[in-house]
Each structure stands twice: as structure tokens, then as C-alpha cells.
Design a protein around this motif. Structure first.
Motif, PDB file in Angstrom:
ATOM      1  N   ILE A  12      99.025 -46.734 -45.020  1.00 33.50           N
ATOM      2  CA  ILE A  12      98.493 -45.825 -46.043  1.00 33.50           C
ATOM      3  C   ILE A  12      97.820 -46.686 -47.105  1.00 33.50           C
ATOM      4  O   ILE A  12      98.433 -47.613 -47.633  1.00 33.50           O
ATOM      5  CB  ILE A  12      99.634 -45.011 -46.692  1.00 33.50           C
ATOM      6  N   TYR A  13      96.550 -46.427 -47.394  1.00 31.59           N
ATOM      7  CA  TYR A  13      95.882 -47.137 -48.491  1.00 31.59           C
ATOM      8  C   TYR A  13      96.062 -46.359 -49.786  1.00 31.59           C
ATOM      9  O   TYR A  13      95.974 -45.140 -49.803  1.00 31.59           O
ATOM     10  CB  TYR A  13      94.387 -47.313 -48.191  1.00 31.59           C
ATOM     11  N   GLY A  14      96.298 -47.096 -50.871  1.00 26.40           N
ATOM     12  CA  GLY A  14      96.442 -46.472 -52.183  1.00 26.40           C
ATOM     13  C   GLY A  14      97.632 -45.540 -52.241  1.00 26.40           C
ATOM     14  O   GLY A  14      97.575 -44.455 -52.819  1.00 26.40           O
ATOM     15  N   SER A  22      95.890 -41.985 -45.365  1.00 28.40           N
ATOM     16  CA  SER A  22      96.829 -42.351 -44.318  1.00 28.40           C
ATOM     17  C   SER A  22      96.022 -42.677 -43.060  1.00 28.40           C
ATOM     18  O   SER A  22      95.546 -41.778 -42.376  1.00 28.40           O
ATOM     19  CB  SER A  22      97.768 -41.165 -44.083  1.00 28.40           C
ATOM     20  N   VAL A  23      95.828 -43.966 -42.784  1.00 27.10           N
ATOM     21  CA  VAL A  23      94.912 -44.392 -41.729  1.00 27.10           C
ATOM     22  C   VAL A  23      95.627 -44.494 -40.371  1.00 27.10           C
ATOM     23  O   VAL A  23      95.116 -44.017 -39.366  1.00 27.10           O
ATOM     24  CB  VAL A  23      94.256 -45.736 -42.094  1.00 27.10           C
ATOM     25  N   LEU A  24      96.787 -45.120 -40.359  1.00 29.56           N
ATOM     26  CA  LEU A  24      97.577 -45.206 -39.117  1.00 29.56           C
ATOM     27  C   LEU A  24      98.843 -44.377 -39.312  1.00 29.56           C
ATOM     28  O   LEU A  24      99.503 -44.468 -40.351  1.00 29.56           O
ATOM     29  CB  LEU A  24      97.912 -46.666 -38.796  1.00 29.56           C
ATOM     30  N   SER A  43      83.712 -44.820 -36.304  1.00 34.08           N
ATOM     31  CA  SER A  43      83.751 -45.654 -37.485  1.00 34.08           C
ATOM     32  C   SER A  43      84.591 -44.961 -38.564  1.00 34.08           C
ATOM     33  O   SER A  43      84.540 -43.741 -38.717  1.00 34.08           O
ATOM     34  CB  SER A  43      82.300 -45.881 -37.890  1.00 34.08           C
ATOM     35  N   GLY A  44      85.435 -45.734 -39.234  1.00 33.93           N
ATOM     36  CA  GLY A  44      86.311 -45.173 -40.262  1.00 33.93           C
ATOM     37  C   GLY A  44      87.658 -44.709 -39.744  1.00 33.93           C
ATOM     38  O   GLY A  44      88.520 -44.293 -40.520  1.00 33.93           O
ATOM     39  N   ALA A  45      87.869 -44.788 -38.428  1.00 36.04           N
ATOM     40  CA  ALA A  45      89.120 -44.296 -37.836  1.00 36.04           C
ATOM     41  C   ALA A  45      90.293 -45.249 -38.056  1.00 36.04           C
ATOM     42  O   ALA A  45      91.447 -44.850 -37.901  1.00 36.04           O
ATOM     43  CB  ALA A  45      88.935 -44.049 -36.340  1.00 36.04           C
ATOM     44  N   GLY A  46      89.992 -46.519 -38.401  1.00 34.96           N
ATOM     45  CA  GLY A  46      91.081 -47.448 -38.669  1.00 34.96           C
ATOM     46  C   GLY A  46      91.173 -48.611 -37.692  1.00 34.96           C
ATOM     47  O   GLY A  46      92.197 -49.288 -37.638  1.00 34.96           O
ATOM     48  N   LYS A  47      90.089 -48.885 -36.949  1.00 36.73           N
ATOM     49  CA  LYS A  47      90.121 -49.981 -35.974  1.00 36.73           C
ATOM     50  C   LYS A  47      90.341 -51.344 -36.657  1.00 36.73           C
ATOM     51  O   LYS A  47      91.163 -52.134 -36.208  1.00 36.73           O
ATOM     52  CB  LYS A  47      88.811 -50.037 -35.165  1.00 36.73           C
ATOM     53  N   SER A  48      89.599 -51.574 -37.729  1.00 41.81           N
ATOM     54  CA  SER A  48      89.752 -52.867 -38.418  1.00 41.81           C
ATOM     55  C   SER A  48      91.154 -53.000 -38.993  1.00 41.81           C
ATOM     56  O   SER A  48      91.769 -54.075 -38.918  1.00 41.81           O
ATOM     57  CB  SER A  48      88.722 -53.014 -39.535  1.00 41.81           C
ATOM     58  N   THR A  49      91.669 -51.917 -39.536  1.00 42.43           N
ATOM     59  CA  THR A  49      93.031 -51.927 -40.072  1.00 42.43           C
ATOM     60  C   THR A  49      94.029 -52.280 -38.974  1.00 42.43           C
ATOM     61  O   THR A  49      94.905 -53.135 -39.157  1.00 42.43           O
ATOM     62  CB  THR A  49      93.362 -50.541 -40.670  1.00 42.43           C
ATOM     63  N   LEU A  50      93.881 -51.657 -37.817  1.00 46.28           N
ATOM     64  CA  LEU A  50      94.788 -51.921 -36.700  1.00 46.28           C
ATOM     65  C   LEU A  50      94.685 -53.383 -36.247  1.00 46.28           C
ATOM     66  O   LEU A  50      95.696 -54.051 -36.003  1.00 46.28           O
ATOM     67  CB  LEU A  50      94.465 -50.981 -35.529  1.00 46.28           C
TER      68      LEU A  50
HETATM   69  P1  ADP Z   1      87.124 -48.747 -38.810  1.00 52.54           P
HETATM   70  O1  ADP Z   1      87.281 -50.202 -38.564  1.00 52.54           O
HETATM   71  O2  ADP Z   1      87.557 -47.895 -37.647  1.00 52.54           O
HETATM   72  O3  ADP Z   1      85.762 -48.368 -39.284  1.00 52.54           O
HETATM   73  P2  ADP Z   1      88.823 -49.209 -41.136  1.00 52.54           P
HETATM   74  O4  ADP Z   1      90.125 -49.692 -40.650  1.00 52.54           O
HETATM   75  O5  ADP Z   1      87.888 -50.207 -41.707  1.00 52.54           O
HETATM   76  O6  ADP Z   1      88.124 -48.335 -39.998  1.00 52.54           O
HETATM   77  O7  ADP Z   1      89.073 -48.107 -42.262  1.00 52.54           O
HETATM   78  C1  ADP Z   1      89.818 -46.930 -42.013  1.00 52.54           C
HETATM   79  C2  ADP Z   1      89.831 -46.057 -43.269  1.00 52.54           C
HETATM   80  O8  ADP Z   1      90.577 -46.680 -44.300  1.00 52.54           O
HETATM   81  C3  ADP Z   1      88.467 -45.792 -43.853  1.00 52.54           C
HETATM   82  O9  ADP Z   1      88.471 -44.490 -44.394  1.00 52.54           O
HETATM   83  C4  ADP Z   1      88.360 -46.818 -44.954  1.00 52.54           C
HETATM   84  O10 ADP Z   1      87.493 -46.386 -45.959  1.00 52.54           O
HETATM   85  C5  ADP Z   1      89.777 -46.917 -45.453  1.00 52.54           C
HETATM   86  N1  ADP Z   1      90.132 -48.261 -45.958  1.00 52.54           N
HETATM   87  C6  ADP Z   1      90.009 -49.410 -45.286  1.00 52.54           C
HETATM   88  N2  ADP Z   1      90.464 -50.459 -46.017  1.00 52.54           N
HETATM   89  C7  ADP Z   1      90.879 -49.916 -47.188  1.00 52.54           C
HETATM   90  C8  ADP Z   1      91.440 -50.436 -48.379  1.00 52.54           C
HETATM   91  N3  ADP Z   1      91.696 -51.751 -48.490  1.00 52.54           N
HETATM   92  N4  ADP Z   1      91.723 -49.595 -49.362  1.00 52.54           N
HETATM   93  C9  ADP Z   1      91.487 -48.275 -49.247  1.00 52.54           C
HETATM   94  N5  ADP Z   1      90.955 -47.703 -48.165  1.00 52.54           N
HETATM   95  C10 ADP Z   1      90.660 -48.505 -47.142  1.00 52.54           C
END
Ligand code: ADP
Ligand code: ADP
Length: 225
Positions: A12-14, A22-24, A43-50
């Protein structure tokens, strides 16, 4: 035993603030040695976060992360950094090669930083570059290489220290389709030669279809493709 195991990962961000996201929401995934898995999501689904959580660059709010059988969820920063350096290689859409060094040197340097001697580091770098067809280009700096060649060097650099797990975020995202094919074929050669497991985020359905397995990130959970 899985090279990577994610179990019920939440992020969860923020948290607790207006606009928290809530991304994951309980993402689970296991990668066995030698497996190449496509991670597909909009895009925006949370791949980079994962990928960041899998690579121990970020921590989950809930759930577990294990690398090569070691639970890293509550490990110290020092332990996480150690495991990341030893076990994980990263490739991004943009290669971030060091511009003042040759292709060979870019693959040698991470090994020297890891305590490998010059002779052995050079030998391994030459073998890796040969595997991706860049033997003859090893003495060139990145600026003298094409985009696809640069990305192949980036793969070799990611594998320089023999990681068990490769994490790639849109590694062919800025390449044209033919070049993407060449780069992907080179990646598969490296994977088959080293036996590592790879998780590759991609929008390219064609490439995803050629991997061993596809998983999707959908509404914060992993589903089978
Ligand atoms: P993807 O790689 O699939 O595009 P991300 O993992 O980059 O997705 O981001 C998933 C979601 O979380 C997006 O809505 C993004 O804006 C948000 N997000 C990513 N990093 C942060 C952060 N550090 N703080 C707040 N929101 C974030
Ligand atoms: P906290 O560290 O208090 O949880 P956030 O997770 O919201 O705060 O933000 C962490 C960092 O990520 C901040 O530097 C912020 O600027 C950045 N960030 C915020 N929103 C996004 C986003 N949508 N995509 C990528 N990075 C973001």
C-alpha cells in the motif's frame, strides 16, 4: 526449491493517508530454477512494485518473500543487500551502462566490485558476451553500439556475478520488434546456459508467448495467463 517465492504479498502506498493506493493485495508466485516467466499487466498495475519487492529493493506491507529458500521478509537491510548482490540481477528498459567504459569493462566491473580477480572476471565477461553474439563488439563503448547491442550488454552485466534470479522490467520496451526478437533470443541463450530463473515484465504478447509460462498481475493478485 523455488528461486523466488512470493506469498500473499501486499503493498500500500501512502498508507493511512488520503489517496492511499493498494497496489498488491495478496500476490503469490513461485519461480523454479531454469524457469522463464512473463509478467504481464497493464501499465500502473504494480509490475515495478512487484519486481522491486522480489529483488529486495522494497519491502511488502504484508506477506512473505523468500530467495533461494531463505525467508527475507524480516531480514536486516544488510542481509537483504547481501542476498540481492549475491542472488539477483536486474535489467531495466534503459540499460544504464557506464558510457566511459567498453562493453567488456561494463561486464567486468561488477565482478571486480564483488572480489573476483581480473583474469577470471575478464574470462567470464568474454564468455557472456560471446553467448549473446557480441564477442567482436566487446571493445566498443555503449555509444558505438546499437540499442539492441546495448541491451544485450546489460543482460551480460546483470549476469556477471552469477545470480540465481533475473528480474527484468520491460527489457525490450524501447526496441523495435526485430531487435526485441534478437535481444530476447540472446536472453534465452543466457538463461539456458546459466540455469537461472527469470521474471520478465513485458507488454509484448509475442515475447510473452515464447516464455515457459505467463502470469498476470490483475487487481493486485497474480493469476495464470
Ligand atoms: P507498473 O510497473 O505496472 O506500471 P508500478 O508498480 O510502477 O506499476 O505502480 C503501481 C501503482 O502504484 C501506480 O498507480 C503508481 O502510480 C503507484 N505508485 C508506485 N510507486 C509509488 C510510490 N512510491 N508512492 C505512491 N504511489 C506509487
Ligand atoms: P511513504 O514513504 O511515506 O510511504 P510514499 O510511498 O507515498 O510515501 O512515497 C514514497 C516516494 O515515492 C516519494 O518520494 C514519492 O515522491 C514517490 N511517489 C509518490 N507517488 C508516486 C507514484 N505515483 N509513482 C512513483 N513514485 C511516486
Amino acid at each position: 526449491e523455488p528461486v523466488l517465492a512470493l506469498d500473499g504479498v501486499e503493498k500500500i502506498y501512502g498508507k493511512g493517508r488520503p489517496g492511499e493506493v493498494s497496489v498488491l493485495r495478496g500476490a503469490s508466485l513461485a519461480l523454479m530454477p531454469g524457469e522463464v516467466v512473463a509478467l504481464v499487466a497493464p501499465s500502473g498495475a504494480g509490475k515495478s512494485t512487484l519486481l522491486h519487492i522480489a529483488g529486495l529493493l522494497d519491502t511488502p506491507d504484508a506477506g512473505r518473500v523468500a530467495i533461494a529458500g531463505q525467508d527475507m521478509t524480516r531480514a536486516s537491510d544488510r542481509a537483504r543487500t547481501g542476498t540481492r548482490r549475491e542472488k539477483v540481477g536486474f535489467v531495466y528498459q534503459f540499460h544504464h551502462l557506464l558510457p566511459e567504459f567498453t562493453a567488456l569493462e561494463n561486464v567486468v566491473l561488477p565482478q571486480l566490485a564483488n572480489g573476483v580477480g581480473m583474469g577470471a572476471a575478464r574470462g567470464r565477461a568474454e564468455r557472456l558476451l560471446d553467448t549473446v553474439g557480441l564477442g567482436p563488439r566487446a571493445g566498443h563503448r555503449p555509444a558505438a553500439l546499437s540499442g539492441g547491442e546495448q541491451q544485450r550488454v546489460a543482460f551480460c552485466r546483470a549476469l556477471a556475478n552469477g545470480p540465481a534470479l533475473l528480474l527484468a522490467d520491460e527489457p525490450t520496451g524501447n526496441l523495435d520488434p526485430d531487435t526485441s526478437d534478437t535481444v530476447f533470443a540472446a536472453l534465452m541463450e543466457l538463461v539456458r546456459e546459466t540455469g537461472l530463473a527469470a521474471l520478465i515484465a513485458t507488454h509484448n504478447a509475442d515475447l510473452a508467448g515464447r516464455m515457459d509460462r505467463i502470469v498476470r498481475l490483475d487487481n493486485g493478485v497474480i493469476t495464470r495467463g
